[in-house]
Motif scaffolding. Structure first.
Motif, PDB file in Angstrom:
ATOM      1  N   THR A 115       0.812  -1.909  -0.562  1.00  0.00           N
ATOM      2  CA  THR A 115      -0.344   0.098  -0.141  1.00  0.00           C
ATOM      3  C   THR A 115       1.079   0.809   0.087  1.00  0.00           C
ATOM      4  O   THR A 115       1.711   1.479   0.850  1.00  0.00           O
TER       5      THR A 115
ATOM      6  N   VAL B 249      -5.624   4.532 -10.976  1.00  0.00           N
ATOM      7  CA  VAL B 249      -5.364   3.186 -11.251  1.00  0.00           C
ATOM      8  C   VAL B 249      -5.331   3.529 -12.597  1.00  0.00           C
ATOM      9  O   VAL B 249      -3.934   2.374 -13.034  1.00  0.00           O
TER      10      VAL B 249
ATOM     11  N   LEU C 134      -2.583   3.860  -3.653  1.00  0.00           N
ATOM     12  CA  LEU C 134      -2.702   2.844  -3.924  1.00  0.00           C
ATOM     13  C   LEU C 134      -2.710   1.463  -3.020  1.00  0.00           C
ATOM     14  O   LEU C 134      -1.444   1.582  -2.902  1.00  0.00           O
TER      15      LEU C 134
ATOM     16  N   ARG D 180      -5.475  -0.708  -7.056  1.00  0.00           N
ATOM     17  CA  ARG D 180      -6.837  -0.471  -7.258  1.00  0.00           C
ATOM     18  C   ARG D 180      -6.482   1.082  -6.097  1.00  0.00           C
ATOM     19  O   ARG D 180      -5.000   1.299  -5.464  1.00  0.00           O
ATOM     20  N   ARG D 181      -7.583   1.692  -5.752  1.00  0.00           N
ATOM     21  CA  ARG D 181      -7.135   2.470  -4.939  1.00  0.00           C
ATOM     22  C   ARG D 181      -7.595   2.735  -3.548  1.00  0.00           C
ATOM     23  O   ARG D 181      -8.248   1.562  -3.021  1.00  0.00           O
ATOM     24  N   ASP D 182      -6.491   3.118  -2.635  1.00  0.00           N
ATOM     25  CA  ASP D 182      -6.590   3.612  -1.498  1.00  0.00           C
ATOM     26  C   ASP D 182      -7.190   4.459  -0.901  1.00  0.00           C
ATOM     27  O   ASP D 182      -7.293   5.865  -0.612  1.00  0.00           O
TER      28      ASP D 182
ATOM     29  N   PHE E 130      -1.339  -2.441  -4.273  1.00  0.00           N
ATOM     30  CA  PHE E 130      -1.538  -3.809  -4.880  1.00  0.00           C
ATOM     31  C   PHE E 130      -0.454  -5.237  -4.203  1.00  0.00           C
ATOM     32  O   PHE E 130      -0.493  -5.004  -3.286  1.00  0.00           O
TER      33      PHE E 130
ATOM     34  N   ARG F   3      -9.871  -8.554 -13.276  1.00  0.00           N
ATOM     35  CA  ARG F   3     -10.512  -7.753 -12.304  1.00  0.00           C
ATOM     36  C   ARG F   3     -11.798  -9.467 -12.614  1.00  0.00           C
ATOM     37  O   ARG F   3     -12.761  -8.627 -12.187  1.00  0.00           O
TER      38      ARG F   3
ATOM     39  N   ARG G 222      -3.831  -6.399  -9.246  1.00  0.00           N
ATOM     40  CA  ARG G 222      -4.799  -7.031  -8.048  1.00  0.00           C
ATOM     41  C   ARG G 222      -4.314  -4.479  -7.832  1.00  0.00           C
ATOM     42  O   ARG G 222      -4.515  -4.381  -6.497  1.00  0.00           O
TER      43      ARG G 222
ATOM     44  N   ASP H  80      -3.935  -7.936 -14.514  1.00  0.00           N
ATOM     45  CA  ASP H  80      -4.570  -7.604 -13.341  1.00  0.00           C
ATOM     46  C   ASP H  80      -5.572  -6.880 -14.597  1.00  0.00           C
ATOM     47  O   ASP H  80      -6.249  -6.282 -14.537  1.00  0.00           O
TER      48      ASP H  80
ATOM     49  N   TRP I 196      -1.519   1.670 -14.138  1.00  0.00           N
ATOM     50  CA  TRP I 196      -1.377   0.662 -14.880  1.00  0.00           C
ATOM     51  C   TRP I 196      -0.490   1.098 -16.336  1.00  0.00           C
ATOM     52  O   TRP I 196       0.315  -0.180 -17.186  1.00  0.00           O
TER      53      TRP I 196
END
Length: 345
Positions: A248, A257, A308, A299-301, A310, A276, A297, A274, A261
């Motif tokens: 994180t 995101v 982010l 994704r936004r935190d 991952f 989903r 994986r 990645d 990517w």
């Protein structure tokens, strides 16, 4: 130009992988020498398809005439013999923790900080980072370039091969024994590793962190950026090969995101997988034998303004150790540094 190359600790898991990787990548080896402790002298290890190396005694070996020495024999051995090899004219790439934090020793991941060689290799030694640090900074570098990493919280899930052949043997024997109701024999790890997770890698420090966790923080700062805050929890898991990390990251600047990517798709040493959906990610089992750091994986935190999370996995014996060392050797060769040391030596 071809080189005389010595692999120290050639009977170990990483040493064997170093020899395999040198052959696979066709590094210009004119002569290969396998070195090991006295108890392993005479053992034979393959180098490429046609060559078998008979182990020679590290303690009495004269490094004069050796151009490049890849060390994978632990910190104590590196402390005793790496300076001796460098003094004889060899350029040393050391896989242990012995020299990593020394100011005048480059700590190098070629995809991340090749500029660490700009001052040359004054002591004749280049340090290979910790396996978990390597895969994390390879994944972080393209993100850091566009949004500047502020803080990293990482939990690692590290395979037993990180503890060498003895760790792999212990997992195998305990797993086999569990099916016949044998009580697990604990020798290398602090608790049974089969069907278990152990939140303890390396020695405990006064603040409660382990040295493995400390290494990840300090090495990340040295390699990537001294201002990055890192907190790690390192866990040994019952997997033979392949380390995984749940990472994180808090950034200084906005990053989506989609931007992450895009940056990772073009990043050297990274493979983005990645999707989903069920199975749309990479596991340690799938990373074994592969060179890439796999990122999944993303994704936004939502708990911080610019965050982010991952998942990343890599073969710890390859990119986490042997491959990174050979890539360092290739970079040194490209810059003519190995030949310079031979001329000076």
């Amino acid at each position: 130009m071809v080189y005389r190359v010595a692999v120290v600790g050639a009977t170990g898991a990483v040493g064997r992988e170093m020899l395999k990787t040198l052959a696979e990548r066709e590094f210009p080896v004119g002569e290969a020498v396998g070195l090991a402790s006295p108890r392993s002298v005479g053992q034979e290890v393959s180098f490429g398809d046609k060559t078998v190396l008979k182990m020679r005694n590290l303690e009495t070996f004269d490094f004069k005439g050796i151009d490049l020495a890849l060390f994978s024999a632990g910190a104590a051995s590196a402390a005793a013999h790496a300076p001796r090899a460098a003094a004889a004219g060899a350029l040393v790439i050391d896989n242990s923790s012995q020299f990593r934090m020394d100011f005048d020793v480059p700590l190098l991941v070629p995809e991340v900080n090749p500029q660490a060689l700009k001052r040359g290799v004054r002591r004749g030694i280049v340090a290979n980072p910790n396996c978990s640090t390597i895969q994390m900074v390879v994944a972080l570098k393209p993100l850091h370039d566009i949004a500047r990493v502020k803080r990293v919280v990482v939990s690692t899930y590290q395979s037993v091969s990180g503890a060498g052949k003895e760790g792999m043997d212990e997992l195998f024997n305990q797993t086999k024994g569990s099916f016949v109701n044998d009580a697990p024999t604990v020798e290398h790890f602090s608790k049974p590793i089969a069907f278990n997770c152990i939140p303890h890698i390396d020695a405990f420090m006064e603040d409660g962190a382990t040295k493995e966790e400390w290494k990840m923080a300090m090495e990340t700062r040295k390699i990537l950026d001294p201002d990055i805050a890192v907190v790690a929890t390192c866990v040994r898991v019952p997997v033979f090969i392949g380390h995984a990390e749940a990472v994180t990251v808090e950034f200084h600047d906005p990053i989506s995101v989609e931007q992450a990517w895009e940056a990772l798709r073009d990043a050297p040493g990274v493979q983005l997988v990645d999707k989903r959906e069920d199975g749309g990610y990479v596991t340690p089992l799938e990373s074994a034998g592969e060179d890439a750091v796999f990122v999944s994986r993303m994704r936004r935190d939502p708990t911080v303004p610019h965050g982010l999370s991952f998942w990343c996995v890599a073969d710890n014996l390859r990119k986490g150790a042997a491959l990174n060392a050979v890539q360092i050797a290739e970079l040194l060769d490209q810059q003519g540094l190995i030949g310079k040391r031979r001329a000076l030596g």
